[in-house]
Scaffold this motif. Structure first.
Motif, PDB file in Angstrom:
ATOM      1  N   ASP A 117      34.515  55.915  51.553  1.00 16.94           N
ATOM      2  CA  ASP A 117      34.615  54.429  52.340  1.00 16.94           C
ATOM      3  C   ASP A 117      36.173  54.131  52.144  1.00 16.94           C
ATOM      4  O   ASP A 117      36.841  53.662  53.055  1.00 16.94           O
ATOM      5  N   ALA A 118      36.820  54.379  51.134  1.00 19.33           N
ATOM      6  CA  ALA A 118      38.315  54.129  50.966  1.00 19.33           C
ATOM      7  C   ALA A 118      39.459  54.852  51.690  1.00 19.33           C
ATOM      8  O   ALA A 118      40.186  54.252  52.366  1.00 19.33           O
ATOM      9  N   ILE A 119      38.790  56.110  51.888  1.00 18.81           N
ATOM     10  CA  ILE A 119      39.590  56.865  52.607  1.00 18.81           C
ATOM     11  C   ILE A 119      39.603  56.670  54.161  1.00 18.81           C
ATOM     12  O   ILE A 119      40.405  56.827  54.806  1.00 18.81           O
ATOM     13  N   THR A 120      38.188  56.246  54.728  1.00 22.07           N
ATOM     14  CA  THR A 120      37.923  56.376  55.986  1.00 22.07           C
ATOM     15  C   THR A 120      37.911  54.739  56.514  1.00 22.07           C
ATOM     16  O   THR A 120      37.934  54.762  57.659  1.00 22.07           O
ATOM     17  N   SER A 121      38.280  53.752  55.678  1.00 20.76           N
ATOM     18  CA  SER A 121      38.253  52.542  55.959  1.00 20.76           C
ATOM     19  C   SER A 121      39.791  52.081  56.233  1.00 20.76           C
ATOM     20  O   SER A 121      40.695  52.520  55.306  1.00 20.76           O
ATOM     21  N   LYS A 122      40.202  51.104  57.177  1.00 18.12           N
ATOM     22  CA  LYS A 122      41.386  50.799  57.439  1.00 18.12           C
ATOM     23  C   LYS A 122      41.759  49.595  56.245  1.00 18.12           C
ATOM     24  O   LYS A 122      40.735  48.718  56.150  1.00 18.12           O
ATOM     25  N   ARG A 123      42.971  49.620  55.581  1.00 16.13           N
ATOM     26  CA  ARG A 123      43.223  48.599  54.816  1.00 16.13           C
ATOM     27  C   ARG A 123      44.735  48.037  55.222  1.00 16.13           C
ATOM     28  O   ARG A 123      45.207  48.642  55.902  1.00 16.13           O
ATOM     29  N   VAL A 124      44.936  46.917  54.720  1.00 20.10           N
ATOM     30  CA  VAL A 124      46.082  46.217  55.012  1.00 20.10           C
ATOM     31  C   VAL A 124      47.432  47.253  54.683  1.00 20.10           C
ATOM     32  O   VAL A 124      48.379  47.167  55.300  1.00 20.10           O
ATOM     33  N   TYR A 125      47.285  47.926  53.722  1.00 20.64           N
ATOM     34  CA  TYR A 125      48.459  48.833  53.354  1.00 20.64           C
ATOM     35  C   TYR A 125      48.164  50.234  53.601  1.00 20.64           C
ATOM     36  O   TYR A 125      49.192  51.196  53.782  1.00 20.64           O
ATOM     37  N   LYS A 126      47.150  50.648  54.621  1.00 20.13           N
ATOM     38  CA  LYS A 126      47.048  52.062  55.086  1.00 20.13           C
ATOM     39  C   LYS A 126      46.109  52.034  56.095  1.00 20.13           C
ATOM     40  O   LYS A 126      45.225  51.344  56.424  1.00 20.13           O
ATOM     41  N   ASP A 127      46.376  53.121  57.171  1.00 20.96           N
ATOM     42  CA  ASP A 127      45.314  53.335  58.300  1.00 20.96           C
ATOM     43  C   ASP A 127      44.115  54.021  57.624  1.00 20.96           C
ATOM     44  O   ASP A 127      44.109  54.823  56.589  1.00 20.96           O
ATOM     45  N   ALA A 128      43.009  53.990  58.661  1.00 22.03           N
ATOM     46  CA  ALA A 128      41.809  54.829  58.223  1.00 22.03           C
ATOM     47  C   ALA A 128      41.985  56.210  58.436  1.00 22.03           C
ATOM     48  O   ALA A 128      42.825  56.328  59.327  1.00 22.03           O
ATOM     49  N   ARG A 129      41.681  56.956  57.870  1.00 16.66           N
ATOM     50  CA  ARG A 129      41.839  58.561  57.862  1.00 16.66           C
ATOM     51  C   ARG A 129      40.426  59.162  58.303  1.00 16.66           C
ATOM     52  O   ARG A 129      39.248  58.576  58.348  1.00 16.66           O
ATOM     53  N   PRO A 130      40.362  60.264  59.081  1.00 17.03           N
ATOM     54  CA  PRO A 130      39.334  60.707  60.023  1.00 17.03           C
ATOM     55  C   PRO A 130      38.040  61.330  58.636  1.00 17.03           C
ATOM     56  O   PRO A 130      38.486  61.555  57.647  1.00 17.03           O
ATOM     57  N   HIS A 131      37.128  61.185  59.244  1.00 13.20           N
ATOM     58  CA  HIS A 131      35.685  61.737  58.326  1.00 13.20           C
ATOM     59  C   HIS A 131      35.859  63.122  57.864  1.00 13.20           C
ATOM     60  O   HIS A 131      35.970  63.452  56.511  1.00 13.20           O
ATOM     61  N   GLU A 132      36.798  63.804  58.458  1.00  8.69           N
ATOM     62  CA  GLU A 132      37.038  65.011  58.055  1.00  8.69           C
ATOM     63  C   GLU A 132      37.969  65.228  57.154  1.00  8.69           C
ATOM     64  O   GLU A 132      37.971  66.112  56.239  1.00  8.69           O
ATOM     65  N   ASP A 133      39.001  64.409  57.070  1.00  6.79           N
ATOM     66  CA  ASP A 133      39.952  64.130  55.948  1.00  6.79           C
ATOM     67  C   ASP A 133      39.329  63.996  54.495  1.00  6.79           C
ATOM     68  O   ASP A 133      39.369  64.515  53.716  1.00  6.79           O
ATOM     69  N   ALA A 134      38.189  63.069  54.710  1.00  5.80           N
ATOM     70  CA  ALA A 134      37.637  62.502  53.636  1.00  5.80           C
ATOM     71  C   ALA A 134      36.715  63.522  52.999  1.00  5.80           C
ATOM     72  O   ALA A 134      36.786  63.912  51.731  1.00  5.80           O
ATOM     73  N   LEU A 135      36.133  64.533  53.660  1.00  4.79           N
ATOM     74  CA  LEU A 135      35.248  65.561  53.302  1.00  4.79           C
ATOM     75  C   LEU A 135      36.184  66.566  52.310  1.00  4.79           C
ATOM     76  O   LEU A 135      35.878  67.096  51.588  1.00  4.79           O
ATOM     77  N   GLU A 136      37.492  66.955  53.188  1.00  4.99           N
ATOM     78  CA  GLU A 136      38.188  67.578  52.469  1.00  4.99           C
ATOM     79  C   GLU A 136      38.902  67.239  51.194  1.00  4.99           C
ATOM     80  O   GLU A 136      38.699  68.094  50.138  1.00  4.99           O
ATOM     81  N   ILE A 137      39.122  66.011  50.998  1.00  9.04           N
ATOM     82  CA  ILE A 137      39.535  65.387  49.814  1.00  9.04           C
ATOM     83  C   ILE A 137      38.312  65.599  48.751  1.00  9.04           C
ATOM     84  O   ILE A 137      38.556  65.999  47.604  1.00  9.04           O
ATOM     85  N   LEU A 138      37.221  64.959  49.040  1.00 14.64           N
ATOM     86  CA  LEU A 138      35.889  65.214  48.342  1.00 14.64           C
ATOM     87  C   LEU A 138      35.700  66.585  47.762  1.00 14.64           C
ATOM     88  O   LEU A 138      35.484  66.953  46.593  1.00 14.64           O
ATOM     89  N   ARG A 139      35.831  67.680  48.897  1.00 11.68           N
ATOM     90  CA  ARG A 139      35.802  69.070  48.388  1.00 11.68           C
ATOM     91  C   ARG A 139      36.789  69.338  47.514  1.00 11.68           C
ATOM     92  O   ARG A 139      36.674  70.144  46.336  1.00 11.68           O
TER      93      ARG A 139
END
Length: 70
Positions: free
Chosen positions: A16-38
């Protein structure tokens, strides 16, 4: 010694943190989140639970899209 519920929540929260927009960062794509988790499986995340997450990642993506902030 970390309870399984906390290990599951760590993966869900990171996704959720990776794929959600926050005031301090843009949301990253689903694929980026999967790569980080892997990449972090076995160090930051339980590798067995990451594999379980990856088996249902299309369902996770669908739920994330359904509840994404506009």
């Amino acid at each position: 010694d970390i309870p399984i519920e906390a290990r599951i929540m760590a993966i869900a929260d990171a996704y959720d943190a990776i794929t959600s927009k926050r005031v301090y960062k843009d949301a990253r794509p689903h694929e980026d989140a999967l790569e980080i988790l892997r990449k972090d499986a076995g160090t930051h995340f339980d590798p067995i639970l990451v594999q379980a997450f990856l088996r249902v990642e299309q369902d996770v993506r669908a739920v994330a899209e359904l509840y994404r902030d506009s």
